[in-house]
Design a protein around this motif. Sequence first.
Motif, short mmCIF file in Angstrom:
data_model
loop_
_atom_site.label_atom_id
_atom_site.label_comp_id
_atom_site.label_asym_id
_atom_site.label_seq_id
_atom_site.Cartn_x
_atom_site.Cartn_y
_atom_site.Cartn_z
N ILE A 62 -32.34 2.17 -4.41
CA ILE A 62 -32.05 1.00 -4.16
C ILE A 62 -30.41 0.81 -4.48
N VAL A 83 -32.23 -8.62 -5.68
CA VAL A 83 -33.29 -7.43 -5.86
C VAL A 83 -34.31 -8.01 -6.76
N VAL A 96 -30.03 -1.58 -11.07
CA VAL A 96 -29.68 -2.90 -10.37
C VAL A 96 -28.77 -3.45 -11.47
N HIS A 109 -30.30 -9.24 -10.17
CA HIS A 109 -31.51 -8.78 -10.56
C HIS A 109 -32.66 -9.91 -11.01
N ALA A 144 -36.63 -1.83 0.57
CA ALA A 144 -35.33 -1.37 -0.23
C ALA A 144 -34.66 -0.22 -0.02
#
Length: 494
Positions: A62, A83, A96, A109, A144
């Motif tokens: 990620i 995300v 993240v 996030h 992702a």
Amino acid sequence: MPLIFDYIAIFFALLGTIPVWASLYQFFMIGIHGIKNHYKHTAAYMPRVAIIVPAWNEGDVIGNTIEHLLSMDYPKHALRVYVVDDASTDHTPDVVKEKHEQYPDNVFHLRREKGGQGKAHTLNHGINIILEENWAEALLIIDADVLFEKNALRLMTRHLADKNVGSVTAYIKEGSAPGNFISKFIAFEYITAQAASRRAQNVMGSLACLAGGAQLHSRENLLAIGGKIDTSSLAEDTFTTFKTQLNGRKAVFDGNATVWAEEPGSVVAIWKQRLRWARGNVQVTKAFKHIWLNKKNGKKLGSFSFSLLWFAILLMPVFMILSSIGLIWLFFSNFSESWLLFKQLWIVNAFTYLFVTIYSLIIDKQTAKKAWLQGVLFPGIISLTIIVLSCFPAAIDDFIHFVNGMTQADLGLTQKIIVLFMYAWASLCMLFAYWAYIADKNKKPYWLSLTLLLISGFGALLCTITLYSYIMEYKKAELKWDKTQKSGKVVIAG
């Protein structure tokens, strides 16, 4: 035997050519794409884009994905990466959050504490939050692990300058580094299934599917189709594609916008991924049963052309099995006629194979350099042998020592076995492909599953998976969104 059964057998045998004619039709239409396309309606347009990244235990990939997204040739102030963390148990949240601290205005996030419901539910969690605000003018749904080329998003958003366009998809290419022999089959397949097929669908004005890893929607389009992704099937991306077009907006493929993804490198991994796709297509077919061959209900999705392409793939296992049954029946009732029909069918196959393979390798020369061998071997060694023999009519007759007027009774035992095997091969290849899957599933040596795959062909494997999807759907097996395991070894090829 009554003559009517021979006619039925001939009809069954000819059904096996439907996927072949559909493929030829599709590839001939690609030539029209240079004239009939959406590029003339595009303009420089860079709306504020919210990128939604569903993530479950994607800690290893990620961070790299976020960096690549923010390094695209696109105004950073017009980009936000959301995300949607589906209750990850690895270090995804930490990665993240670190990226959010590094890019506080661009990375966000969104955590789901209860996960495991599938990709569509995860996406809807993010879409709901994003649409509650007025910031986003367009939403980009990706996977992702995918990497966008620097100009990919610009090339996609330009289509949204036309308000008749609701969604845009890109050309996803296999980018595993290093890849292996099996992943290169996918690299070649993606030329035919995306670079070729979706250009033809652009010409028809009816797109079958927005790639799940790269689908851009205008805000208005998502709101018009309900502001959420379908959660009732395993083909949420295809549902969204159909709903977009049935609601009156266009779905467009841009083959110049390139996205790279890591694809499966084993038969088991391919089986898991494609079974989800195949079963999803069965569900889509049932859910939209009112549109097929019905332009009033289905608009351009209801055209004969689109229905032909859709069912040529969906019903391919049925066509292959019926073709074998028809030829085998004729073997016993009228051998001379069956042999003539068999040769004619394979001559058509040979022409299609040469046309499609050469055309595909020309469409994407970059992929052709690394996957040309997989393109050649795509139909499998046995089918390829029959194709080669079919190109030389005298040679295929000599292969079984056939002479005009020969009856089935004139054949020796070896000749009978060879001919019956060739007649049945359209079905038997799926059995060999299934054995390749079983060998890999039972952790047999890699060479065994690869050998069986090379004998049967990659196309036969996909056909087998489609057949198995019928069974799973009939049994009403659990709708489980199995995540394909990724290693993070994907690169943008130069």
